[in-house]
Scaffold this active site. Structure first.
Site, short mmCIF file in Angstrom:
data_model
loop_
_atom_site.label_atom_id
_atom_site.label_comp_id
_atom_site.label_asym_id
_atom_site.label_seq_id
_atom_site.Cartn_x
_atom_site.Cartn_y
_atom_site.Cartn_z
N VAL A 105 11.26 32.90 35.03
CA VAL A 105 11.01 32.21 36.34
C VAL A 105 9.45 32.04 36.46
O VAL A 105 8.62 32.99 36.45
CB VAL A 105 11.55 32.64 37.40
N LYS A 106 8.92 30.85 36.20
CA LYS A 106 7.34 30.57 36.22
C LYS A 106 6.97 30.65 37.84
O LYS A 106 7.52 29.94 38.55
CB LYS A 106 7.13 29.40 35.65
N ILE A 107 5.87 31.53 38.22
CA ILE A 107 5.48 31.53 39.53
C ILE A 107 3.85 31.41 39.58
O ILE A 107 3.16 31.69 38.70
CB ILE A 107 5.73 32.91 40.18
N ALA A 109 10.56 28.51 33.22
CA ALA A 109 11.17 27.22 34.28
C ALA A 109 10.46 27.59 35.57
O ALA A 109 10.67 28.69 36.16
CB ALA A 109 12.52 27.01 34.42
#
Length: 214
Positions: free
Chosen positions: A82-84, A56
């Protein structure tokens, strides 16, 4: 090799997950926006369907904003990654989050240098984009090969998620090159099960069996 589904369509995820080949799911703001539903609700529903990493993505542009958002997203479910984005601010955020034990997927990787920087920052996953690199005439397969070589040479714990997958040939190529994961759009999963000779062969088998049973 692991297969992730690159979609936020819950119905599609449920259907394809029944095949027993889905190891995780990736989403991004574009994919989420197509569903027209609450971000958190969608991610939690996906986590209830697929027992594996669910990416996400944050929407903040500064490290502080990304970290704050990531901490909140990570609380939604133990499987959330967590997508960065691959930016200097993104690297700062990845470094902070990795030290806190929050899993990260650094996305929009287009060069070996970007991938290496993300690995050094502590990324759990990196997502090099195959199709988009091909669009500008760059050898995306060499990028996958180089990134895997670096991971193996220096024993980085980062895994490669081959993204922007558009064809079965893409999946086959990145599998041979050592990508740990391919994240695949849901329509492509069906194509990966099909071939005209399979269809024709099954038709022949059924016709022959029907004749035999008369």
């Amino acid at each position: 090799m692991k297969f992730f589904l690159d979609t936020a369509n819950v119905a599609a995820i449920k259907a394809i997950n029944e095949l027993g080949v889905v190891d995780g799911v990736t989403t991004n703001p574009t994919i989420i926006s197509r569903e027209g539903r609450d971000f958190e609700t969608v991610i939690k529903e996906i986590c209830d369907i697929v027992d594996g990493p669910i990416s996400a993505e944050v929407t903040g542009l500064t490290a502080d904003a990304m970290v704050e958002e990531a901490r909140s997203i990570a609380k939604w479910h133990d499987n959330v990654v967590v997508k960065i984005p691959m930016t200097t601010e993104g690297l700062k955020a990845t470094n902070i989050l990795s030290k806190e034990g929050i899993k990260t997927n650094v996305t929009l990787i287009f060069t070996v240098s970007q991938g290496l920087m993300a690995m050094k920052a502590g990324a759990t996953y990196i997502s090099p984009f195959i199709g988009r690199l091909e669009d500008i005439g760059t050898d995306a397969y060499q990028l996958i090969s180089d990134l895997r070589e670096i991971i193996d040479l220096y024993d980085f714990q980062t895994e490669i998620i081959a993204a922007s997958i558009r064809t079965t040939a893409h999946v086959e190529a990145v599998a041979k090159l050592g990508a740990h994961i391919a994240t695949i759009p849901d329509p492509l999963f069906a194509k990966m099960t099909q071939h005209p000779l399979t269809t024709n062969g099954l038709k022949t088998f059924m016709e022959d069996w029907a004749s035999f049973k008369k």
